[in-house]
Design an enzyme around this catalytic site. Structure first.
Site, PDB file in Angstrom:
ATOM      1  NE  ARG A  35      -1.784  -1.115   3.967  1.00  0.00           N
ATOM      2  CZ  ARG A  35      -2.736  -1.296   4.903  1.00  0.00           C
ATOM      3  NH1 ARG A  35      -3.152  -0.281   5.619  1.00  0.00           N
ATOM      4  NH2 ARG A  35      -3.270  -2.482   5.085  1.00  0.00           N
ATOM      5  CE1 TYR A  41       7.216   3.467  -1.062  1.00  0.00           C
ATOM      6  CE2 TYR A  41       8.456   1.612  -0.185  1.00  0.00           C
ATOM      7  CZ  TYR A  41       7.245   2.205  -0.508  1.00  0.00           C
ATOM      8  OH  TYR A  41       6.071   1.524  -0.278  1.00  0.00           O
ATOM      9  NE  ARG A  58       4.718  10.770   4.608  1.00  0.00           N
ATOM     10  CZ  ARG A  58       3.414  10.845   4.899  1.00  0.00           C
ATOM     11  NH1 ARG A  58       2.610   9.811   4.643  1.00  0.00           N
ATOM     12  NH2 ARG A  58       2.916  11.939   5.425  1.00  0.00           N
ATOM     13  CG  ASP A 118       0.530   6.161   3.874  1.00  0.00           C
ATOM     14  OD1 ASP A 118      -0.198   5.146   3.982  1.00  0.00           O
ATOM     15  OD2 ASP A 118       1.448   6.432   4.664  1.00  0.00           O
TER      16      ASP A 118
END
Length: 251
Positions: free
Chosen positions: A49, A109, A195, A51
């Site tokens: 998933r 990422y 993050r 966000d």
């Protein structure tokens, strides 16, 4: 028959990847397109998933059909049908038990940060003006690969069985004097982990935290000890890797 689909999306208009009851998701839009074009109700299972507001330059999902599909033609028709912020790049046949989420061996990422105002990157990178010591941030990022328990960077109240992740890459790249990209690869990630990691490393870059402080944060297993999460719009899922054994090679 099971197929994998590789696609990308600009996350601004979506409340993340996963289908939700009262918000538009990438999964919902993709499932609607597949179901219409293949003329059957169809579920799409993603590699993970993302966000709300997070982008993906390469996401993977799987779907099942009762009949073989023309993969090139379906790719073409999906791109004609889907909105401009979602693009399908490739569809390919895999083993019947191949799973986009559980068979993934690593995920990568990037976090994009700019240090001056850029109207062209407003929704694609985080504007962060404070002076940063990139050398210190890279030295601290390397420490992450010495640990496996990253509960301190996980969103609270998540239903995970373990906070263990094996990070194989964590480094900052100076793309230009005003743009930085943080690269990170691991076998799995926790909710909000990247993050929170970036937010903590920025504290080190500003001189508000040192490497021993980072070690203490990791050992504390306490989310409130780590830095604030940076905004979602600078984050991109860039790669999902799989073993070659998932491919359907006999047809």
């Amino acid at each position: 028959m099971r197929y994998f689909v590789e696609f990308s999306y600009h996350g601004k208009a979506y409340h993340g990847w996963q289908r939700q009851p009262n918000a538009t998701s990438v999964q919902e839009i993709l499932e609607r397109a597949f179901s219409l074009l293949l003329r059957q109700p169809l579920a799409v299972t993603g590699a993970g998933r993302t966000d709300a507001g997070v982008h993906a330059s390469m996401m993977v999902a799987h779907f099942d059909t009762d009949h073989p599909v023309d993969m090139e033609d379906l790719t073409y028709r999906l791109n004609r049908f889907l909105p401009g912020d979602i693009a399908v790049h490739r569809i390919y046949r895999v083993q019947p038990d191949a799973h986009a989420r559980f068979d993934a061996t690593s995920r990568s990422y990037e976090y994009h940060l700019v240090q001056e105002k850029s109207p062209f990157l407003k929704d694609l990178a985080y504007e962060y003006r404070a002076p940063l010591d990139v050398s210190k941030m890279n030295s601290a990022a390397a420490l992450l690969m010495e640990y496996e328990d990253f509960e301190c960077f996980s969103r609270s109240k998540t239903d995970v069985k373990t906070y263990f992740c094996k990070i194989s890459r964590a480094e900052w790249e100076e793309v230009s004097p005003s743009k930085l990209i943080f690269h990170i690869t691991a076998d799995r990630f926790l909710r909000n982990m990247v993050r929170a990691v970036v937010g903590t490393l920025l504290q080190i870059g500003e001189g508000k935290l040192d490497e021993e402080g980072l070690r203490r944060i990791i050992m504390s297993k306490n989310r409130s000890e780590a830095g604030a999460s940076v905004p979602a719009h600078g984050l991109y899922l860039t790669d999902v890797s799989y073993p070659k054994t998932i491919l359907k090679t006999n047809e």
